[in-house]
Design a protein around this motif. Sequence first.
Motif, PDB file in Angstrom:
ATOM      1  N   PRO A  59       0.822  -1.197   0.000  1.00  0.00           N
ATOM      2  CA  PRO A  59       0.000   0.000   0.000  1.00  0.00           C
ATOM      3  C   PRO A  59       0.860   1.251   0.000  1.00  0.00           C
ATOM      4  N   PRO A  60       0.282   2.381  -0.413  1.00  0.00           N
ATOM      5  CA  PRO A  60       1.062   3.628  -0.513  1.00  0.00           C
ATOM      6  C   PRO A  60       1.776   4.029   0.774  1.00  0.00           C
ATOM      7  N   TRP A  61       1.172   3.794   1.926  1.00  0.00           N
ATOM      8  CA  TRP A  61       1.812   4.203   3.176  1.00  0.00           C
ATOM      9  C   TRP A  61       3.012   3.327   3.514  1.00  0.00           C
ATOM     10  N   ARG A  62       3.239   2.255   2.742  1.00  0.00           N
ATOM     11  CA  ARG A  62       4.431   1.430   2.933  1.00  0.00           C
ATOM     12  C   ARG A  62       5.390   1.551   1.757  1.00  0.00           C
ATOM     13  N   PRO A  65       3.088   2.105  -4.927  1.00  0.00           N
ATOM     14  CA  PRO A  65       2.731   3.130  -5.913  1.00  0.00           C
ATOM     15  C   PRO A  65       1.562   3.980  -5.446  1.00  0.00           C
ATOM     16  N   ARG A  66       1.599   5.246  -5.800  1.00  0.00           N
ATOM     17  CA  ARG A  66       0.512   6.174  -5.468  1.00  0.00           C
ATOM     18  C   ARG A  66      -0.335   6.372  -6.711  1.00  0.00           C
TER      19      ARG A  66
END
Length: 67
Positions: A59-62, A65-66
Amino acid sequence: MELPWTGRADIRGGSDLVVVHACEASARELADRLHDRLRSATERVTHRSDTTRRTAAPPPWRGGPRK
């Protein structure tokens, strides 16, 4: 009626532990039942893939990709 034969089988494959229990009227039936249960349980563990439970990217917070 209480079944006179009980048994347990454990097998460890890597980090997975498979434990099966059975109660039967004879030793032969018990061995057959434990064999069948152990075979089906180990097949489930063998064919279960860790990648099927994970997403393709983190996920983005890890750091993934955003969008």
